[in-house]
Scaffold this motif. Structure first.
Motif, PDB file in Angstrom:
ATOM      1  N   GLY A 281     -31.712 -21.685 -40.611  1.00 29.17           N
ATOM      2  CA  GLY A 281     -31.317 -20.313 -40.885  1.00 29.17           C
ATOM      3  C   GLY A 281     -32.045 -19.662 -42.033  1.00 29.17           C
ATOM      4  N   LYS A 282     -33.141 -20.269 -42.493  1.00 27.82           N
ATOM      5  CA  LYS A 282     -33.919 -19.730 -43.610  1.00 27.82           C
ATOM      6  C   LYS A 282     -35.218 -19.104 -43.103  1.00 27.82           C
ATOM      7  CE  LYS A 282     -31.060 -21.447 -46.706  1.00 27.82           C
ATOM      8  NZ  LYS A 282     -30.213 -20.572 -47.530  1.00 27.82           N
ATOM      9  N   PRO A 283     -35.761 -18.125 -43.816  1.00 33.71           N
ATOM     10  CA  PRO A 283     -37.067 -17.579 -43.424  1.00 33.71           C
ATOM     11  C   PRO A 283     -38.159 -18.650 -43.524  1.00 33.71           C
ATOM     12  CG  PRO A 283     -35.952 -16.125 -44.980  1.00 33.71           C
ATOM     13  CD  PRO A 283     -35.181 -17.409 -44.976  1.00 33.71           C
ATOM     14  N   PHE A 284     -39.143 -18.546 -42.684  1.00 25.35           N
ATOM     15  CA  PHE A 284     -40.299 -19.444 -42.757  1.00 25.35           C
ATOM     16  C   PHE A 284     -41.162 -19.087 -43.972  1.00 25.35           C
ATOM     17  CE2 PHE A 284     -39.446 -19.902 -38.194  1.00 25.35           C
ATOM     18  CZ  PHE A 284     -39.742 -21.238 -37.968  1.00 25.35           C
ATOM     19  N   THR A 285     -41.834 -20.080 -44.539  1.00 21.27           N
ATOM     20  CA  THR A 285     -42.977 -19.815 -45.401  1.00 21.27           C
ATOM     21  C   THR A 285     -44.186 -19.736 -44.489  1.00 21.27           C
ATOM     22  OG1 THR A 285     -43.524 -22.156 -45.739  1.00 21.27           O
ATOM     23  CG2 THR A 285     -41.923 -21.141 -47.268  1.00 21.27           C
ATOM     24  N   LYS A 286     -45.299 -19.195 -44.995  1.00 20.51           N
ATOM     25  CA  LYS A 286     -46.471 -19.085 -44.122  1.00 20.51           C
ATOM     26  C   LYS A 286     -46.975 -20.467 -43.718  1.00 20.51           C
ATOM     27  CE  LYS A 286     -50.149 -18.840 -47.606  1.00 20.51           C
ATOM     28  NZ  LYS A 286     -51.364 -18.120 -48.016  1.00 20.51           N
ATOM     29  N   GLU A 287     -46.835 -21.467 -44.631  1.00 15.85           N
ATOM     30  CA  GLU A 287     -47.312 -22.816 -44.310  1.00 15.85           C
ATOM     31  C   GLU A 287     -46.439 -23.466 -43.243  1.00 15.85           C
ATOM     32  OE1 GLU A 287     -48.718 -21.610 -48.265  1.00 15.85           O
ATOM     33  OE2 GLU A 287     -46.697 -21.739 -47.421  1.00 15.85           O
ATOM     34  N   SER A 288     -45.109 -23.383 -43.424  1.00 13.89           N
ATOM     35  CA  SER A 288     -44.226 -24.009 -42.439  1.00 13.89           C
ATOM     36  C   SER A 288     -44.322 -23.299 -41.092  1.00 13.89           C
ATOM     37  CB  SER A 288     -42.780 -23.995 -42.939  1.00 13.89           C
ATOM     38  OG  SER A 288     -42.297 -22.666 -43.100  1.00 13.89           O
ATOM     39  N   PHE A 289     -44.539 -21.979 -41.123  1.00  9.81           N
ATOM     40  CA  PHE A 289     -44.685 -21.248 -39.866  1.00  9.81           C
ATOM     41  C   PHE A 289     -45.940 -21.701 -39.124  1.00  9.81           C
ATOM     42  CE2 PHE A 289     -46.585 -17.768 -37.442  1.00  9.81           C
ATOM     43  CZ  PHE A 289     -45.553 -17.517 -36.536  1.00  9.81           C
ATOM     44  N   GLY A 290     -47.052 -21.853 -39.856  1.00 12.71           N
ATOM     45  CA  GLY A 290     -48.295 -22.280 -39.211  1.00 12.71           C
ATOM     46  C   GLY A 290     -48.145 -23.623 -38.528  1.00 12.71           C
ATOM     47  N   ASN A 291     -47.497 -24.576 -39.200  1.00 14.45           N
ATOM     48  CA  ASN A 291     -47.300 -25.907 -38.615  1.00 14.45           C
ATOM     49  C   ASN A 291     -46.362 -25.851 -37.414  1.00 14.45           C
ATOM     50  OD1 ASN A 291     -48.927 -27.033 -40.626  1.00 14.45           O
ATOM     51  ND2 ASN A 291     -47.195 -27.420 -41.984  1.00 14.45           N
TER      52      ASN A 291
END
Length: 381
Positions: A281-291
């Motif tokens: 339920g948390k927003p993605f960081t750009k790094e976690s989103f990329g993975n």
């Protein structure tokens, strides 16, 4: 621990925040609650800044002596150059990236005299950067890294010339970074229409994976911007985007295809302020989103596809529709035609060539028709 960090401060040391003074200057302060704010006097990234930070972090410890760089050394050059963050780039994200590149260059050679740096030395440093190290998401070096390093060194030594620390730019005289024979690189793979269809067939409407793909495809934005988008931001059918990397502000229309993907999302997988949230339920960081998005591509049978490659697909589509560079940049936010050209090189050559030749043929026929009309008119006279 310092608790959750704001997006603007996530690249700064723990307990450090930044603000803009009344004169428009960016300044930094340290605050570890319940203690007071303590303001930095030194430039971010310099040894003096680190000494201040350590003193704030450990107030009982004796203050570490602040060492000044020896005049004429690379340390002095780098400290002076980076003392004005705007020299590094237009946004905090870019400034952090360039700082990392230059600090890596400084390591082990900061005490060397600037005047003794030769183009041959730069050639060796850049060649070493060409070699990839590490595995998976922790790889360093490579062709792109080497080109980026040389580009930033050219800018650094241009500054050294203006600062009268050196007479000529050794980085500018160094060899350009060439793609190895037989390894021509187009960068990230540009998605084809078939691959877009394949992904949609696997990840149906109502899934986070599908919404993520549609967001990138229809906004043409970087992952660092996509993770900040939310339904509450939409005004008059447009999404506002303030690009992390460039600082550009864009208003992008929300087409039906994207709106359909937004509406199809179950409430538990999204919220009004953020289209894409993690399973926690948390927003993605750009790094976690990329993975995470890479795994979605692999699941769809597209292991060679990436979020960045999808962004290139949007520009490819616009190029194939023969939109002007200005039109394409109004969506992507890019400033340079040269950069744009790299993104659209995968436009359908056959389709574009067919259109070009058709236009040439029609133009020639119109010339012939005009000549014929003039000839007839002359004979009748």
């Amino acid at each position: 621990m310092g608790g959750p960090r704001s997006r603007a401060n996530r690249f700064l040391p723990l307990y450090v925040s930044k603000f803009e003074s009344q004169h428009g200057n960016v300044r930094y302060y340290f605050r570890k609650k319940p203690g007071p704010k303590q303001y930095f006097k030194s430039v971010l990234g310099t040894p003096a800044f680190l000494a201040e930070y350590n003193a704030f972090l450990n107030p009982a410890a004796p203050a570490a002596p602040v060492t000044r760089a020896e005049p004429g050394t690379l340390n002095e050059l780098l400290d002076r150059y980076m003392s004005v963050p705007e020299r590094l780039g237009p946004s905090a994200v870019t400034q952090q990236k360039i700082t990392a590149i230059l600090e890596d260059f400084r390591e082990g050679r900061g005490d060397r005299p600037v005047a003794q740096v030769t183009f041959e030395a730069i050639d060796k440093i850049v060649a070493k950067k060409m070699v990839k190290t590490g595995t998976g998401n922790k790889t360093k070096g490579g062709l792109h890294a080497a080109r980026k390093l040389r580009k930033e060194l050219i800018r650094l030594f241009d500054f050294a010339i203006k600062a009268k620390m050196i007479g000529e730019n050794p980085a500018r005289m160094s060899e350009k970074v060439k793609t190895p024979a037989g390894e021509r690189s187009h960068g990230f793979h540009t998605w084809t229409e078939e691959e877009i269809t394949q992904y949609r067939d696997h990840h149906r409407l109502g899934t986070r994976e599908r919404l993520a793909m549609e967001l990138i495809l229809w906004t043409d934005q970087r992952r660092s911007d996509v993770v900040k988008m939310g339904k509450a931001q939409i005004k008059n059918g447009r999404l506002p985007v303030e690009q992390d990397k460039t600082g550009e502000t864009l208003w992008l229309a929300v087409p039906g295809q994207l709106l359909e993907a937004v509406i199809a999302m179950p409430p538990k997988h999204t919220n009004p302020f953020c289209f894409l949230i993690t399973s926690r339920g948390k927003p993605f960081t750009k790094e976690s989103f990329g993975n995470w998005f890479k795994k979605a591509c692999v699941a769809a049978g597209l292991p060679h596809c990436t979020a960045h490659g999808l962004r290139k697909a949007t520009l490819r589509r616009m190029a194939e529709l023969q939109m002007s560079n200005k039109t394409m940049k109004s969506v992507s936010g890019q400033r340079s035609d040269k950069t744009l050209a790299k993104y659209i090189e995968k436009a359908d050559q056959t389709r574009l060539a067919d259109s070009a030749i058709s236009q040439l043929a029609a133009w020639e026929r119109s010339l012939a028709a005009n000549d014929s009309d003039e000839k007839v008119a002359g004979e009748s006279a």
